[in-house]
Write a protein that holds these residues in place. Structure first.
Motif, PDB file in Angstrom:
ATOM      1  N   SER A 189       0.855  -1.190   0.000  1.00 25.02           N
ATOM      2  CA  SER A 189       0.000   0.000   0.000  1.00 25.02           C
ATOM      3  C   SER A 189       0.888   1.236   0.000  1.00 25.02           C
ATOM      4  O   SER A 189       1.991   1.230   0.553  1.00 25.02           O
ATOM      5  N   THR A 222      -6.859   3.778  10.792  1.00 26.16           N
ATOM      6  CA  THR A 222      -6.187   3.317   9.571  1.00 26.16           C
ATOM      7  C   THR A 222      -6.936   2.142   8.961  1.00 26.16           C
ATOM      8  O   THR A 222      -7.818   1.543   9.597  1.00 26.16           O
ATOM      9  N   ARG A 224      -6.076  -0.735   8.629  1.00 30.21           N
ATOM     10  CA  ARG A 224      -5.848  -1.998   9.331  1.00 30.21           C
ATOM     11  C   ARG A 224      -6.868  -2.220  10.436  1.00 30.21           C
ATOM     12  O   ARG A 224      -6.959  -3.322  10.980  1.00 30.21           O
ATOM     13  N   GLY A 273      -2.130   6.898   1.615  1.00 30.08           N
ATOM     14  CA  GLY A 273      -1.620   5.597   2.014  1.00 30.08           C
ATOM     15  C   GLY A 273      -1.985   5.205   3.427  1.00 30.08           C
ATOM     16  O   GLY A 273      -1.250   4.447   4.071  1.00 30.08           O
ATOM     17  N   LYS A 274      -3.153   5.686   3.905  1.00 35.95           N
ATOM     18  CA  LYS A 274      -3.539   5.428   5.297  1.00 35.95           C
ATOM     19  C   LYS A 274      -4.820   4.615   5.414  1.00 35.95           C
ATOM     20  O   LYS A 274      -4.926   3.759   6.292  1.00 35.95           O
ATOM     21  N   SER A 277      -6.058   2.295   0.542  1.00 39.91           N
ATOM     22  CA  SER A 277      -5.043   1.374   0.013  1.00 39.91           C
ATOM     23  C   SER A 277      -4.648   0.330   1.042  1.00 39.91           C
ATOM     24  O   SER A 277      -4.383  -0.831   0.709  1.00 39.91           O
ATOM     25  N   VAL A 278      -4.616   0.724   2.307  1.00 39.77           N
ATOM     26  CA  VAL A 278      -4.246  -0.212   3.376  1.00 39.77           C
ATOM     27  C   VAL A 278      -5.303  -1.299   3.522  1.00 39.77           C
ATOM     28  O   VAL A 278      -4.982  -2.501   3.596  1.00 39.77           O
ATOM     29  N   GLU A 282      -4.699  -5.347   2.511  1.00 38.68           N
ATOM     30  CA  GLU A 282      -4.912  -6.446   3.454  1.00 38.68           C
ATOM     31  C   GLU A 282      -5.897  -7.465   2.874  1.00 38.68           C
ATOM     32  O   GLU A 282      -5.687  -8.683   2.979  1.00 38.68           O
ATOM     33  N   HIS A 299       3.010  -1.839   4.234  1.00 45.25           N
ATOM     34  CA  HIS A 299       2.319  -0.554   4.198  1.00 45.25           C
ATOM     35  C   HIS A 299       3.385   0.549   4.204  1.00 45.25           C
ATOM     36  O   HIS A 299       3.837   0.982   5.261  1.00 45.25           O
ATOM     37  N   LEU A 302       2.147   4.163   5.753  1.00 42.95           N
ATOM     38  CA  LEU A 302       1.332   4.202   6.969  1.00 42.95           C
ATOM     39  C   LEU A 302       2.136   4.870   8.090  1.00 42.95           C
ATOM     40  O   LEU A 302       3.272   4.472   8.375  1.00 42.95           O
TER      41      LEU A 302
END
Length: 305
Positions: A189, A222, A224, A273-274, A277-278, A282, A299, A302
């Motif tokens: 990401s 984020t 994640r 990129g937070k 895309s993250v 995943e 990442h 991140l």
């Protein structure tokens, strides 16, 4: 009479460490085979003096300060040419290793005189035994020196009609382990505001999805985290995108495996990129992992914001 090529096969070791010695005619592809072995997780040493083989393996077995990394101690490759010190003792040295419980294999690479001449002329380098003499004389001298070793080899590979990539594909099955047969797929990401990754093989833009940044309760989280991931994956087009990437990659991955390519980077980007895309990275890594593909996630950006 020319010795017929033996089918490429290697008995899998039941117990004890394994050593494969690769030798043969200069210009027949030893360096290429050494690279293939390293790609498949072997610890490869180039032109080790033959008389040091027992000492190397004894040190590798040592629990204190082993020479070979612990993860590779059971699979060691030795690439030798005729100039290696003590080469004439190679056969007897391998026999002594077998007596100590090491499983040893000898692979011999050969090619016609015509193919070897073309290769040396294309790289404009002299044959190791040429000195001030003729190239063909050096090739013939090397054949005579290697005759007994060639006879002792379990696998004789004629590389005359093979380029580097064809030789890699042909020799790979000899050195594959179950883990090295898998393609390693990095799902990366990133944020477009920080630049597109230079090492990406595929780049996808997630900015077609709504940005969680504009949702106050999600902004500080984020991709994640569950609340952001659920938000991103529930958006129209997110599931279809993941399905489409999986479908698109099926023939690509099959081709990479046929071509002996083992490392691929798939990059997915959003603005920073937070978030998007993250979450997508995943999800893609989870979806694409299989018996043929080992995925891992990176990442890159991140924490930048």
């Amino acid at each position: 009479m020319t010795q017929p090529e033996i089918p490429l096969q290697r008995e899998a070791p039941e117990t004890g460490p394994e050593v494969v010695v690769v030798t043969g005619m200069s210009g027949a592809g030893r360096s290429t085979v050494g690279n293939v072995m390293e790609d498949h997780g072997w610890y490869v040493i180039d032109n080790l003096p033959v008389m040091l083989l027992p000492d190397l393996l004894r040190l590798s077995e040592s629990r204190e300060d082993p020479v070979v990394p612990e993860s590779e101690q059971s699979r060691i490759g030795i690439v030798l040419d005729v100039r290696a010190q003590g080469f004439e003792t190679l056969t007897s040295s391998l026999e002594r290793l077998r007596e100590r419980g090491w499983r040893t294999h000898l692979v011999f690479l050969d090619a016609t005189n015509e193919a070897l001449v073309r290769r040396f002329e294309s790289v404009r380098r002299p044959h190791p035994l040429q000195g001030k003499g003729r190239l063909l004389d050096a090739i013939q001298q090397e054949r005579e020196v290697l005759a007994d070793v060639r006879t002792s080899a379990e696998n004789v590979v004629d590389t005359s009609g093979l380029n580097v990539h064809q030789l890699s594909r042909k020799i790979s099955p000899l050195f594959m382990s179950q883990s090295s047969e898998r393609l390693r797929l990095a799902v990366l990401s990133f944020g477009f505001k920080y630049g597109v990754p230079l090492d990406a093989d595929f780049v996808f833009d997630m900015r077609f999805l709504p940005n969680p940044f504009w949702v106050p309760e999600l902004r500080s989280h984020t991709g994640r985290e569950t609340q952001v991931s659920d938000y991103v994956l529930s958006q129209t087009g997110a599931g279809e995108f993941i399905d489409g990437v999986e479908t698109m990659l099926e023939p690509v991955i099959a081709g990479y495996l046929r071509e002996n390519r083992r490392y691929v980077t798939l990059a997915v980007g959003c603005t920073g990129g937070k978030h998007r895309s993250v979450a997508i990275a995943e999800a893609l890594a989870s979806r694409l992992g299989s018996s043929q593909i080992a995925t891992f996630v990176v990442h890159r950006d991140l924490g930048q914001e």
